[in-house]
Design a protein around this motif. Structure first.
Motif, mmCIF file in Angstrom:
data_model
loop_
_atom_site.group_PDB
_atom_site.id
_atom_site.type_symbol
_atom_site.label_atom_id
_atom_site.label_comp_id
_atom_site.label_asym_id
_atom_site.label_seq_id
_atom_site.Cartn_x
_atom_site.Cartn_y
_atom_site.Cartn_z
ATOM 1 N N PHE A 9 -4.640 1.197 -2.733
ATOM 2 C CA PHE A 9 -4.904 -0.305 -3.067
ATOM 3 C C PHE A 9 -5.684 -0.709 -1.710
ATOM 4 C CE2 PHE A 9 -3.547 -4.662 -2.493
ATOM 5 C CZ PHE A 9 -4.144 -5.149 -3.606
ATOM 6 N N PHE A 10 -5.153 -0.635 -0.541
ATOM 7 C CA PHE A 10 -5.493 -1.398 0.654
ATOM 8 C C PHE A 10 -6.968 -0.569 1.018
ATOM 9 C CE2 PHE A 10 -0.931 -1.881 1.620
ATOM 10 C CZ PHE A 10 -1.028 -3.220 1.413
ATOM 11 N N GLN A 11 -7.359 0.545 0.872
ATOM 12 C CA GLN A 11 -8.243 1.227 1.300
ATOM 13 C C GLN A 11 -9.641 0.918 0.065
ATOM 14 O OE1 GLN A 11 -9.027 2.711 4.150
ATOM 15 N NE2 GLN A 11 -7.081 1.962 4.551
ATOM 16 N N ALA A 12 -9.291 0.610 -0.935
ATOM 17 C CA ALA A 12 -10.350 0.283 -2.263
ATOM 18 C C ALA A 12 -10.943 -0.836 -1.960
ATOM 19 C CB ALA A 12 -9.413 0.136 -3.543
ATOM 20 N N ARG A 13 -12.516 -0.803 -2.054
ATOM 21 C CA ARG A 13 -13.277 -2.024 -1.994
ATOM 22 C C ARG A 13 -13.731 -2.590 -3.195
ATOM 23 N NH1 ARG A 13 -18.221 -0.352 1.486
ATOM 24 N NH2 ARG A 13 -18.131 1.186 0.008
ATOM 25 N N VAL A 14 -13.899 -3.521 -3.575
ATOM 26 C CA VAL A 14 -14.608 -4.583 -4.491
ATOM 27 C C VAL A 14 -15.966 -3.605 -5.042
ATOM 28 C CG1 VAL A 14 -15.452 -6.330 -5.636
ATOM 29 C CG2 VAL A 14 -13.204 -6.603 -4.315
ATOM 30 N N ALA A 15 -16.532 -3.376 -3.805
ATOM 31 C CA ALA A 15 -17.976 -2.744 -4.082
ATOM 32 C C ALA A 15 -17.984 -1.290 -4.746
ATOM 33 C CB ALA A 15 -18.542 -2.656 -2.588
ATOM 34 N N TYR A 44 -14.422 -12.488 -13.075
ATOM 35 C CA TYR A 44 -13.076 -12.041 -14.192
ATOM 36 C C TYR A 44 -11.863 -12.124 -13.392
ATOM 37 C CZ TYR A 44 -16.889 -10.662 -17.031
ATOM 38 O OH TYR A 44 -18.118 -10.469 -18.015
ATOM 39 N N PHE A 45 -11.806 -11.796 -12.018
ATOM 40 C CA PHE A 45 -10.726 -11.732 -11.163
ATOM 41 C C PHE A 45 -11.001 -12.604 -9.843
ATOM 42 C CE2 PHE A 45 -11.441 -7.877 -13.914
ATOM 43 C CZ PHE A 45 -10.381 -8.022 -14.439
ATOM 44 N N LYS A 46 -9.749 -13.031 -9.308
ATOM 45 C CA LYS A 46 -9.890 -13.799 -8.026
ATOM 46 C C LYS A 46 -10.041 -12.906 -6.787
ATOM 47 C CE LYS A 46 -6.687 -17.483 -9.892
ATOM 48 N NZ LYS A 46 -5.467 -18.050 -9.834
ATOM 49 N N ASN A 47 -9.266 -11.739 -6.813
ATOM 50 C CA ASN A 47 -9.379 -10.832 -5.844
ATOM 51 C C ASN A 47 -8.594 -9.763 -6.100
ATOM 52 O OD1 ASN A 47 -6.490 -11.374 -5.808
ATOM 53 N ND2 ASN A 47 -6.716 -13.377 -4.613
ATOM 54 N N LYS A 48 -8.451 -8.629 -5.107
ATOM 55 C CA LYS A 48 -7.798 -7.250 -5.427
ATOM 56 C C LYS A 48 -6.716 -7.401 -6.143
ATOM 57 C CE LYS A 48 -8.299 -4.774 -1.892
ATOM 58 N NZ LYS A 48 -8.249 -3.480 -1.107
ATOM 59 N N ASP A 49 -5.477 -8.369 -5.605
ATOM 60 C CA ASP A 49 -4.203 -8.360 -6.043
ATOM 61 C C ASP A 49 -4.489 -8.964 -7.620
ATOM 62 O OD1 ASP A 49 -2.059 -8.215 -4.166
ATOM 63 O OD2 ASP A 49 -3.800 -9.101 -2.876
ATOM 64 N N GLU A 78 0.827 2.361 -6.074
ATOM 65 C CA GLU A 78 -0.001 1.295 -5.742
ATOM 66 C C GLU A 78 0.249 -0.163 -5.863
ATOM 67 O OE1 GLU A 78 -2.009 2.340 -3.274
ATOM 68 O OE2 GLU A 78 -1.976 4.336 -3.878
ATOM 69 N N LEU A 79 0.794 -0.263 -7.209
ATOM 70 C CA LEU A 79 1.290 -1.615 -7.441
ATOM 71 C C LEU A 79 2.297 -2.085 -6.437
ATOM 72 C CD1 LEU A 79 0.820 -3.550 -9.904
ATOM 73 C CD2 LEU A 79 2.638 -2.755 -10.779
ATOM 74 N N ARG A 80 3.185 -1.171 -5.887
ATOM 75 C CA ARG A 80 4.308 -1.504 -5.185
ATOM 76 C C ARG A 80 3.532 -2.030 -3.807
ATOM 77 N NH1 ARG A 80 6.098 1.383 -9.473
ATOM 78 N NH2 ARG A 80 8.346 1.553 -9.815
ATOM 79 N N GLN A 81 2.137 -1.855 -3.491
ATOM 80 C CA GLN A 81 1.838 -2.279 -2.274
ATOM 81 C C GLN A 81 1.309 -3.657 -2.514
ATOM 82 O OE1 GLN A 81 1.727 -0.001 -0.022
ATOM 83 N NE2 GLN A 81 2.513 1.509 -1.374
ATOM 84 N N SER A 82 1.447 -4.396 -3.455
ATOM 85 C CA SER A 82 0.962 -5.788 -3.665
ATOM 86 C C SER A 82 2.300 -6.725 -3.367
ATOM 87 C CB SER A 82 0.257 -5.872 -4.882
ATOM 88 O OG SER A 82 0.259 -7.464 -5.260
ATOM 89 N N SER A 83 2.180 -7.452 -2.480
ATOM 90 C CA SER A 83 3.329 -8.370 -1.994
ATOM 91 C C SER A 83 3.264 -9.324 -3.028
ATOM 92 C CB SER A 83 3.036 -8.926 -0.729
ATOM 93 O OG SER A 83 2.034 -9.554 -0.569
ATOM 94 N N ARG A 84 2.212 -9.923 -3.634
ATOM 95 C CA ARG A 84 2.069 -10.965 -4.605
ATOM 96 C C ARG A 84 3.053 -10.256 -5.963
ATOM 97 N NH1 ARG A 84 -2.864 -12.556 -8.304
ATOM 98 N NH2 ARG A 84 -1.753 -14.221 -9.513
#
Length: 211
Positions: free
Chosen positions: A30-36, A52-57, A113-119
């Motif tokens: 999750f952290f290393q992935a880029r939107v690009a 479609y999406f606000k951000n990576k989270d 990876e989902l556990r990496q999102s604090s949100r």
């Protein structure tokens, strides 16, 4: 008609972005992935993702919500075709394991990876997860009514025990590099859930202590 075609194109593009995100998150984390990276794999411009999406989270949480929604619909339809609670319970376990076995990238995203999102962990209400737990609860309740499962255990505890066990089994499989066939664990898990750890003599001893 033109409106329908436009809606279909938008839905298809959103789906491509979600599927691409699953692949990128699974490969890079999750952290290393880029939107690009996601945009390139989906075949869209970088800026299109933000339509479609606000951000990576938001993208990660959308993967969870939409995939879980699909799972809930698919599982409810499949379980409705089984003859009794025990058959439904076995089918539920088998489908849970088989689904991740067939889509290991999604397993990596949802289990790790989902556990990496604090949100996700702190703020998100996890509506579809609750629906999945409720589905498990429905099967257990039916089993209690049919005399298959014990009635003296709280339903909320039982369904979380079942989900927690399956969740840990799949997480261990992912983190170990998927070295075995998840589906082969269906019957051992059925045995564990239905019969427990104790041999009959121990079960009788425990029952005596609790009376």
């Amino acid at each position: 008609m033109a409106h329908e075609r436009g809606h279909h194109r938008n839905s298809d593009k959103r789906r491509r972005i979600l599927d691409a995100a699953v692949s990128v998150f699974a490969e890079k984390g999750f952290f290393q992935a880029r939107v690009a990276d996601i945009a390139r794999l989906a075949g869209v411009a970088d800026g299109t993702i933000y339509l479609y999406f606000k951000n990576k989270d938001d993208l990660l949480i959308s993967i969870f919500e939409e995939k879980m929604k699909e799972i809930n619909v698919k599982f409810r339809d499949a379980l409705a075709g089984e003859k009794d609670a025990l058959a439904r319970f076995r089918r539920l376990i088998a489908m849970h394991l088989a689904g991740f076995q067939a889509y290991p990238e999604l397993a990596a995203v949802l289990q790790v990876e989902l556990r990496q999102s604090s949100r996700f962990m702190r703020e998100y209400k996890k509506v579809e997860l609750k629906n999945y737990l409720d589905l498990m609860g429905d099967v257990v309740r039916e089993g209690q009514q049919q005399g298959v499962f014990r009635q003296d255990l709280p339903l909320s505890l039982v369904k979380r025990f079942i989900f927690g066990t399956l969740d840990e089994v799949v997480s261990t499989w992912v983190l170990a590099g998927r070295p075995y066939d998840l589906e082969t664990l269906t019957e051992p898990l059925m045995d564990l859930f239905v019969n427990g750890l104790g041999v009959p003599e121990v079960k009788a001893r425990v029952a005596g202590v609790n009376t």
